[in-house]
Write an enzyme that holds these catalytic residues in place. Structure first.
Site, PDB file in Angstrom:
ATOM      1  N   GLU A 124      24.366  31.595 -17.926  1.00 60.75           N
ATOM      2  CA  GLU A 124      23.336  31.944 -16.945  1.00 60.75           C
ATOM      3  C   GLU A 124      21.973  31.772 -17.594  1.00 60.75           C
ATOM      4  OE1 GLU A 124      25.525  35.737 -14.914  1.00 60.75           O
ATOM      5  OE2 GLU A 124      24.708  35.932 -16.936  1.00 60.75           O
ATOM      6  N   LYS A 139      23.258  56.542 -29.135  1.00 59.26           N
ATOM      7  CA  LYS A 139      22.445  57.755 -29.298  1.00 59.26           C
ATOM      8  C   LYS A 139      22.768  58.463 -30.626  1.00 59.26           C
ATOM      9  CE  LYS A 139      20.718  57.656 -24.963  1.00 59.26           C
ATOM     10  NZ  LYS A 139      19.360  57.127 -24.789  1.00 59.26           N
ATOM     11  N   ASN A 158      21.248  48.268 -15.169  1.00 61.72           N
ATOM     12  CA  ASN A 158      20.664  47.007 -14.698  1.00 61.72           C
ATOM     13  C   ASN A 158      21.427  46.408 -13.516  1.00 61.72           C
ATOM     14  OD1 ASN A 158      18.961  47.299 -16.929  1.00 61.72           O
ATOM     15  ND2 ASN A 158      20.276  46.037 -18.214  1.00 61.72           N
ATOM     16  N   GLY A 175      26.181  36.853 -21.967  1.00 61.74           N
ATOM     17  CA  GLY A 175      25.341  37.711 -21.144  1.00 61.74           C
ATOM     18  C   GLY A 175      23.989  37.926 -21.791  1.00 61.74           C
TER      19      GLY A 175
END
Lengths: 504, 504
Positions: free
Chosen positions: B288, B402, B378, B263
């Site tokens: 991809e 975070k 996304n 990905g």
């Protein structure tokens, strides 16, 4: 003895009792058994094995095609024979053992199991137990009313036990099309280009030396538990018919539609049955299980061809169809479930998949398996193979359950089997939501307007309104998203604004 | 003028300005634009259109391959040009508009969009805007750094605008392999049998009469925003390498592994980069987006061939690779995303898919898209095409986010993009959980033991223990399942037993 059924003479010496055959299976083994949606399962050996397990410590991993009939999963579960069960089941006793954590259940897409076995990510299979109509002159195994994973089990197993079932009609021979994809990295395209494509052999090719025992049996398949269509399933079928008629009118589909898949069970069966009273014609099926509706559609002259992995009928339909098998045979193929559910073929043929939801949420995510988000019903089965890869994915359910105590449409599903990307159309007896090309907020509007039972419409709309105030692509009140399931657990019902007695 | 780029003379009269070309696009139209993961997007016409939208009420449905570069999605969103956006994006400004409900975002599996357009379940496409290296002697369009959905857009659209980008090197010509599946119900198998299979044309075949405008442009692609490997991504790569080495030792894989998909993003890129320091060799990719790591692996002599739908590189890598394109070209193919992500090919080749999770839960359900269960990041992209259909599905993420306020492993994910059926292996910097063949309760043990940050291990184990007491196939405390997300919303952090400062 039964030379018409056991045609390879050297194997005659392997004929034995179920008890003796079952002795080939030992504690800790992985066993592959025939059987798909209560059709064509091995019957005598698992029973003998369960009997043994009552007095001897023995646990196996059992892999099948799908669910078994004849209370086999019940009997094996109650004998504590099963340590692990793959990839589908539908038995209440086994379900209890699974939900109690006694049996480890691996719930898989039905096309995947043999890929994992072949690449040794699962297995190996020690013994395969396969129900057959006959063993051919070459030693090939002719399956009965299902193919399921039987072919790969027999090919991959170290030893094979064959149950030749004398009650299964020899007319079944010739119905099967056994094709095994070639090995990666040199795999060729699977040459199915239409439901009627014949690409393989009418029997399972195995080395006859691997056939370690042959048992003759008589017991019939269990009949299906599908209920007849009722007012609600008729309404669901009506909404879907109207939708497809409109698709034809818009020029997106012809009156032949696309090859149809329907999940097992009452609602999907009723929906297909409903196509009898429509202008659709020359239909084809490329499905897993062929149920009563397949033969109803044949008889109504609506269906040209049906490809499946099993035939599972109600008792009445069974009595009707079996004697007429030669009549239907030119229009039927039974394939390995890997091929009936193969992503390659499902996308190529452009299948319309119609499967049953347990519940869905306002954004169109579907739970097909987990009651209350925790307790397994049956398993995902092949619904994921079809919903992800087909032309269109339809999910059907009644809008309420348990006399109205449960809404099938909820703020957020308690378990996701099919996410919004894989859900095109939702149908309840209330109406149909066409979700194609819609964003989540629009999906919610369509679902709220069309699918929800009146008793739950206002509380669900209220949740959605308050969620919208918080924003987001898929607005939720995260503290409250599963509160309907929590309420059901605490009080026995989901929150209605008004009494369901008054409206339902 | 530029006869080397515009080789079909009759089209010379169609050369115009971006502003003029953009006038072909009117309010309410559906526009298909080239562009896939910030590569090969049309650049001038959408900018001119956005400029127009500032003074003129105009809204369009914009369909692309995937995300766009050059702040195009930002500029179009800020100009309020977009009413609907399909099927992927990754821009913060557009994301804000989506989460505010101003832009309807349809988040689709990347292989699906053109199937829906072709069957008119989406669309029709009024105008296609395609970036090209050149227009051939026959009027064919040669794409640039991506193919995406460009071929089908151009073929299906009523009118086509071509942006010939003079900065895109002519050496790109010959890289593309344009194949469009034949129409159902007569679709033939897609003949890709290896990553290197060439099955189509090196250009998009269109009727030159449909080309309504040609614009010359100069602007380069945006460079990728991928961060270099760090200690955590290196640890993730290390765990995965060790796992694959063990698979090789067990004889399940060879040192060539299986064709790899990764990905987009920092972690997946780092994982592939990590293969440089391994004994794996003669690798192939069927992916991809081809990122920096693809070319690192080529340079390290590890990679034999890479098939993708786009090339998206960091600024440095771009400068390095572009002049050497002829060197890499024999080992590269760019395909339509329908083919790079096609279920048929993904299953046939047996792809190992490596994708990034936002969070996953103790049973191995993955959220790739929704922050807090509500806010889109996304989109699902192609991860679902690969995770459902491939040989093995791996998801990677860092165990905390975070600064430790968020655990990437939670009791229940707040949104499901990939359910447990599609998730084989989970990896964080802490370790790897191999979930193949495991039931949910076993999956939880493997995940708790291997993937969770120490600060969250005890609270998560505590949740699981208490859930187990309630029973079920997938035990949960339904009232508490999303409480970590609720706590994050209320307090800014998920519940740790001990301070993350002390342990993280």
């Amino acid at each position: 003895m039964h030379e018409d059924r056991l045609r390879y003479a050297p194997l005659a010496e392997k004929v034995t009792s179920a008890e003796n055959a079952a002795r080939l299976i030992r504690d800790g083994m992985t066993i592959g058994m025939s059987g798909f949606t209560r059709a064509g399962e091995a019957k005598a050996v698992p029973m003998a094995l369960a009997e043994r397990a009552r007095s001897e410590p023995i646990k196996i991993t059992l892999i099948t095609g799908a669910s078994l009939g004849n209370d086999l999963d019940k009997t094996m579960a109650e004998a504590h024979l099963l340590s692990r069960r793959i990839p589908f089941q539908s038995d209440p006793a086994l379900r209890r053992a699974i939900n109690a954590g006694e049996v480890m259940f691996v719930d898989q897409h039905l096309s995947e199991t043999v890929e994992m076995l072949r690449t040794r990510q699962l297995g190996p299979i020690d013994v395969a137990v396969i129900e057959a109509v006959a063993i051919t002159e070459q030693g090939g195994i002719v399956p009965t009313t299902s193919v399921g994973n039987s072919a790969s089990f027999a090919i991959l197993a170290e030893k094979v036990i064959v149950e030749i079932n004398l009650s299964q009609p020899v007319a079944l021979e010739g119905l099967h099309d056994i094709y095994i994809p070639t090995h990666r990295p040199h795999r060729e395209p699977i040459p199915v280009v239409a439901p009627q494509s014949r690409i393989g052999l009418p029997f399972i090719p195995v080395d006859p030396d691997k056939i370690a025992a042959i048992v003759f049996t008589q017991k019939l398949d269990s009949s299906s538990t599908v209920l007849p269509p009722d007012a609600e399933t008729a309404a669901i079928a009506g909404h879907l018919t109207e939708f497809f008629l409109n698709e034809v009118k818009k020029g997106r589909l012809t009156n032949r539609l696309q090859p149809l898949q329907a999940g097992i069970g009452t609602i999907a069966n009723a929906v297909l049955h409903g196509f009898i009273e429509t202008p659709f014609h020359n239909l084809t099926m490329y499905s897993e299980v062929l149920q009563d509706s397949t033969f109803d559609l044949f008889d109504a002259g609506k269906l040209d061809f049906a490809s499946g992995s099993s035939i599972t009928l109600s008792a009445d339909k069974y009595r009707e169809v079996l004697p007429r098998l030669p009549h239907y045979k030119p229009r039927l193929i039974l394939r390995p479930q890997e091929i009936s559910n193969h992503p390659e073929v499902v996308r190529r043929l452009g299948i319309i998949g119609i499967n049953t939801a347990l519940e869905f949420d306002i954004y169109g995510n579907v739970n097909s398996t987990h009651v209350g988000g925790t307790h397994m019903m049956n398993g995902i089965g092949g619904s994921g193979d079809f919903a992800r890869n087909g032309y269109m994915s339809v999910f059907v359910t009644k809008s309420i359950a348990k006399g109205g105590a449960i809404s099938s449409v909820v703020p957020m599903v308690s378990h996701v089997d099919h996410n919004e990307h894989d859900v095109d159309v939702l149908v309840t007896e209330i109406g149909l939501a066409d979700l194609r090309g819609l964003a989540p907020r629009e999906r919610a509007r369509a679902i709220l307007a069309n699918c929800v039972h009146p008793a739950y419409r206002e509380p669900l709309a209220d949740y959605h309104r308050r969620a919208l105030a918080r924003g987001g692509h898929t607005p939720h009140i995260i503290e409250e998203a599963l509160s309907w399931h929590a309420a059901l657990r605490a009080t026995g019902r989901m929150p209605t604004a008004v009494s369901t007695e008054a409206t339902g």
